[in-house]
Design a protein around this motif. Sequence first.
Motif, PDB file in Angstrom:
ATOM      1  N   GLY A  83      27.494  15.957 -61.978  1.00 39.33           N
ATOM      2  CA  GLY A  83      26.958  14.612 -62.106  1.00 39.33           C
ATOM      3  C   GLY A  83      27.126  14.025 -63.493  1.00 39.33           C
ATOM      4  N   ALA A  84      27.988  14.618 -64.298  1.00 39.28           N
ATOM      5  CA  ALA A  84      28.190  14.156 -65.670  1.00 39.28           C
ATOM      6  C   ALA A  84      28.996  12.869 -65.701  1.00 39.28           C
ATOM      7  CB  ALA A  84      28.912  15.229 -66.480  1.00 39.28           C
ATOM      8  N   ASN A  85      28.788  12.057 -66.742  1.00 38.65           N
ATOM      9  CA  ASN A  85      29.666  10.914 -66.971  1.00 38.65           C
ATOM     10  C   ASN A  85      30.397  11.020 -68.312  1.00 38.65           C
ATOM     11  OD1 ASN A  85      27.708  10.218 -68.865  1.00 38.65           O
ATOM     12  ND2 ASN A  85      26.786   8.649 -67.573  1.00 38.65           N
ATOM     13  N   ARG A  86      30.123  12.122 -69.025  1.00 39.94           N
ATOM     14  CA  ARG A  86      30.781  12.359 -70.302  1.00 39.94           C
ATOM     15  C   ARG A  86      31.139  13.840 -70.407  1.00 39.94           C
ATOM     16  NH1 ARG A  86      26.916  10.973 -73.108  1.00 39.94           N
ATOM     17  NH2 ARG A  86      27.521   8.777 -73.322  1.00 39.94           N
ATOM     18  N   VAL A  87      32.348  14.112 -70.892  1.00 37.97           N
ATOM     19  CA  VAL A  87      32.807  15.490 -71.085  1.00 37.97           C
ATOM     20  C   VAL A  87      33.130  15.696 -72.558  1.00 37.97           C
ATOM     21  CG1 VAL A  87      34.623  17.162 -70.549  1.00 37.97           C
ATOM     22  CG2 VAL A  87      33.702  15.695 -68.741  1.00 37.97           C
ATOM     23  N   VAL A  88      32.628  16.789 -73.114  1.00 39.96           N
ATOM     24  CA  VAL A  88      32.909  17.157 -74.503  1.00 39.96           C
ATOM     25  C   VAL A  88      33.784  18.404 -74.491  1.00 39.96           C
ATOM     26  CG1 VAL A  88      31.962  17.816 -76.743  1.00 39.96           C
ATOM     27  CG2 VAL A  88      30.708  16.213 -75.290  1.00 39.96           C
ATOM     28  N   ILE A  89      34.987  18.289 -75.034  1.00 43.27           N
ATOM     29  CA  ILE A  89      35.900  19.427 -75.135  1.00 43.27           C
ATOM     30  C   ILE A  89      35.724  20.050 -76.511  1.00 43.27           C
ATOM     31  CG2 ILE A  89      38.297  20.192 -75.030  1.00 43.27           C
ATOM     32  CD1 ILE A  89      38.872  17.693 -73.327  1.00 43.27           C
ATOM     33  N   THR A  90      35.377  21.327 -76.522  1.00 45.22           N
ATOM     34  CA  THR A  90      35.092  22.011 -77.773  1.00 45.22           C
ATOM     35  C   THR A  90      35.696  23.413 -77.709  1.00 45.22           C
ATOM     36  OG1 THR A  90      33.279  22.618 -79.296  1.00 45.22           O
ATOM     37  CG2 THR A  90      32.801  22.745 -76.933  1.00 45.22           C
ATOM     38  N   GLY A  91      35.303  24.284 -78.609  1.00 44.97           N
ATOM     39  CA  GLY A  91      35.903  25.609 -78.623  1.00 44.97           C
ATOM     40  C   GLY A  91      35.013  26.632 -79.286  1.00 44.97           C
ATOM     41  N   GLY A  92      35.649  27.697 -79.801  1.00 44.09           N
ATOM     42  CA  GLY A  92      37.046  27.809 -80.132  1.00 44.09           C
ATOM     43  C   GLY A  92      37.561  26.633 -80.933  1.00 44.09           C
ATOM     44  N   GLU A  93      38.887  26.469 -80.892  1.00 42.48           N
ATOM     45  CA  GLU A  93      39.532  25.325 -81.532  1.00 42.48           C
ATOM     46  C   GLU A  93      40.426  24.641 -80.497  1.00 42.48           C
ATOM     47  OE1 GLU A  93      40.788  22.326 -82.973  1.00 42.48           O
ATOM     48  OE2 GLU A  93      39.238  23.339 -84.149  1.00 42.48           O
ATOM     49  N   PRO A  94      39.950  23.519 -79.923  1.00 43.71           N
ATOM     50  CA  PRO A  94      40.667  22.910 -78.800  1.00 43.71           C
ATOM     51  C   PRO A  94      42.025  22.316 -79.155  1.00 43.71           C
ATOM     52  CG  PRO A  94      38.806  21.544 -79.491  1.00 43.71           C
ATOM     53  CD  PRO A  94      38.667  22.845 -80.203  1.00 43.71           C
ATOM     54  N   SER A  95      42.258  21.976 -80.425  1.00 43.10           N
ATOM     55  CA  SER A  95      43.543  21.344 -80.768  1.00 43.10           C
ATOM     56  C   SER A  95      44.723  22.309 -80.687  1.00 43.10           C
ATOM     57  CB  SER A  95      43.478  20.722 -82.168  1.00 43.10           C
ATOM     58  OG  SER A  95      43.397  21.708 -83.178  1.00 43.10           O
ATOM     59  N   ILE A  96      44.450  23.589 -80.469  1.00 42.00           N
ATOM     60  CA  ILE A  96      45.524  24.561 -80.241  1.00 42.00           C
ATOM     61  C   ILE A  96      46.341  24.174 -79.010  1.00 42.00           C
ATOM     62  CG2 ILE A  96      45.973  26.945 -79.482  1.00 42.00           C
ATOM     63  CD1 ILE A  96      43.608  27.796 -81.227  1.00 42.00           C
ATOM     64  N   TYR A  97      45.654  23.603 -78.019  1.00 44.18           N
ATOM     65  CA  TYR A  97      46.269  23.363 -76.728  1.00 44.18           C
ATOM     66  C   TYR A  97      46.691  21.902 -76.569  1.00 44.18           C
ATOM     67  CZ  TYR A  97      43.972  27.822 -76.148  1.00 44.18           C
ATOM     68  OH  TYR A  97      43.555  29.107 -76.342  1.00 44.18           O
ATOM     69  N   ASN A  98      47.585  21.654 -75.615  1.00 43.53           N
ATOM     70  CA  ASN A  98      47.992  20.306 -75.273  1.00 43.53           C
ATOM     71  C   ASN A  98      46.991  19.773 -74.245  1.00 43.53           C
ATOM     72  OD1 ASN A  98      49.187  17.979 -74.210  1.00 43.53           O
ATOM     73  ND2 ASN A  98      51.257  18.767 -74.509  1.00 43.53           N
ATOM     74  N   LEU A  99      46.205  18.792 -74.651  1.00 37.40           N
ATOM     75  CA  LEU A  99      45.114  18.307 -73.812  1.00 37.40           C
ATOM     76  C   LEU A  99      45.473  17.032 -73.053  1.00 37.40           C
ATOM     77  CD1 LEU A  99      42.245  18.983 -76.376  1.00 37.40           C
ATOM     78  CD2 LEU A  99      42.972  20.428 -74.462  1.00 37.40           C
ATOM     79  N   THR A 100      46.761  16.728 -73.001  1.00 41.01           N
ATOM     80  CA  THR A 100      47.204  15.503 -72.337  1.00 41.01           C
ATOM     81  C   THR A 100      46.817  15.475 -70.864  1.00 41.01           C
ATOM     82  OG1 THR A 100      49.065  15.309 -73.872  1.00 41.01           O
ATOM     83  CG2 THR A 100      49.195  14.052 -71.824  1.00 41.01           C
ATOM     84  N   THR A 101      47.153  16.528 -70.136  1.00 45.59           N
ATOM     85  CA  THR A 101      46.874  16.563 -68.697  1.00 45.59           C
ATOM     86  C   THR A 101      45.377  16.547 -68.428  1.00 45.59           C
ATOM     87  OG1 THR A 101      48.932  17.705 -68.167  1.00 45.59           O
ATOM     88  CG2 THR A 101      47.145  17.908 -66.579  1.00 45.59           C
ATOM     89  N   LEU A 102      44.629  17.375 -69.140  1.00 38.27           N
ATOM     90  CA  LEU A 102      43.187  17.451 -68.907  1.00 38.27           C
ATOM     91  C   LEU A 102      42.520  16.110 -69.161  1.00 38.27           C
ATOM     92  CD1 LEU A 102      40.593  18.948 -68.265  1.00 38.27           C
ATOM     93  CD2 LEU A 102      40.515  19.720 -70.652  1.00 38.27           C
ATOM     94  N   LEU A 111      35.516   9.527 -66.245  1.00 40.23           N
ATOM     95  CA  LEU A 111      34.670  10.199 -67.226  1.00 40.23           C
ATOM     96  C   LEU A 111      35.059   9.825 -68.651  1.00 40.23           C
ATOM     97  CD1 LEU A 111      34.762  13.687 -65.505  1.00 40.23           C
ATOM     98  CD2 LEU A 111      32.794  12.147 -65.583  1.00 40.23           C
ATOM     99  N   ALA A 112      34.058   9.647 -69.502  1.00 46.44           N
ATOM    100  CA  ALA A 112      34.307   9.500 -70.935  1.00 46.44           C
ATOM    101  C   ALA A 112      34.674  10.873 -71.484  1.00 46.44           C
ATOM    102  CB  ALA A 112      33.072   8.958 -71.645  1.00 46.44           C
ATOM    103  N   VAL A 113      35.574  10.913 -72.458  1.00 43.33           N
ATOM    104  CA  VAL A 113      36.072  12.193 -72.965  1.00 43.33           C
ATOM    105  C   VAL A 113      35.911  12.246 -74.485  1.00 43.33           C
ATOM    106  CG1 VAL A 113      37.992  13.804 -73.009  1.00 43.33           C
ATOM    107  CG2 VAL A 113      37.778  12.199 -71.104  1.00 43.33           C
ATOM    108  N   HIS A 114      35.189  13.262 -74.944  1.00 45.53           N
ATOM    109  CA  HIS A 114      34.983  13.498 -76.368  1.00 45.53           C
ATOM    110  C   HIS A 114      35.618  14.837 -76.750  1.00 45.53           C
ATOM    111  CE1 HIS A 114      31.122  10.814 -76.687  1.00 45.53           C
ATOM    112  NE2 HIS A 114      32.045  10.269 -75.903  1.00 45.53           N
ATOM    113  N   ILE A 115      35.877  15.008 -78.035  1.00 43.43           N
ATOM    114  CA  ILE A 115      36.373  16.298 -78.534  1.00 43.43           C
ATOM    115  C   ILE A 115      35.682  16.629 -79.846  1.00 43.43           C
ATOM    116  CG2 ILE A 115      38.331  15.278 -79.798  1.00 43.43           C
ATOM    117  CD1 ILE A 115      39.941  17.816 -79.065  1.00 43.43           C
ATOM    118  N   GLU A 116      35.438  17.914 -80.058  1.00 46.97           N
ATOM    119  CA  GLU A 116      34.932  18.426 -81.329  1.00 46.97           C
ATOM    120  C   GLU A 116      35.985  19.382 -81.875  1.00 46.97           C
ATOM    121  OE1 GLU A 116      31.110  20.178 -80.613  1.00 46.97           O
ATOM    122  OE2 GLU A 116      30.146  18.224 -80.279  1.00 46.97           O
TER     123      GLU A 116
END
Length: 216
Positions: A83-102, A111-116
């Motif tokens: 039931g979320a309307n916002r997703v926070v991508i974190t880690g680890g270190e998320p910039s290691i990966y290609n996050l284009t598809t996700l 969904l709103a998409v945030h990254i740390e």
Amino acid sequence: MLKTKRQEIDLLLKRGQQDPLPIMEQFYTLQGEGAWSGTASWFVRLAGCDVGCHWCDVKESWTPAEDQYQSCDSIVAKALEAGANRVVITGGEPSIYNLTTLTQKLKEAGLAVHIETAGPHPLTGTFDWVTFSPKKFLPAKDEYYQRAHELKIVIFNERDLEWAEEHAARCADHVQLYLQTEWSRRDRISPKLVEYVKQNPKWRLSIQTHKYIDIP
């Protein structure tokens, strides 16, 4: 020759991997710190980190395992199911990966998409909010100083305040500036940060509220 811990991690990281991605954990909770503190978010903690902060409280996220990989479709489905309307991508270190598809699939789902991120690798994907938290252990890419919405500096000792100012000076004018004490030193450092923010009101104090109220 014995491998260092970082060399061992490097051998397991699949840099630039896009789909599937290694997931350490996913959960629905309240944002605990920074600009979005107190807001409901679905957290996606990616496994894999080559920064190696000695005070990191999730060192188990540094090394991905083969059984942790999940498809981007399944990640989106779990966020929607919660039931979320916002997703926070974190880690680890998320910039290691290609996050284009996700990020594309998350945005298509409404969904709103945030990254740390500490910013040691180029940023891929589409984000509504970028929390940039550079670390001394691995330099950040220049692009983050302009792309960030929020600069969050973790303060381990008073000398880190000078380092924080150096990063703030490189940021765009719109970037919100936060100082946050390293959790294990909060009793010693927090009063100093309170005084520093009072004297330098361009900064805000970030508090790890999720640790005080004991939520993920």
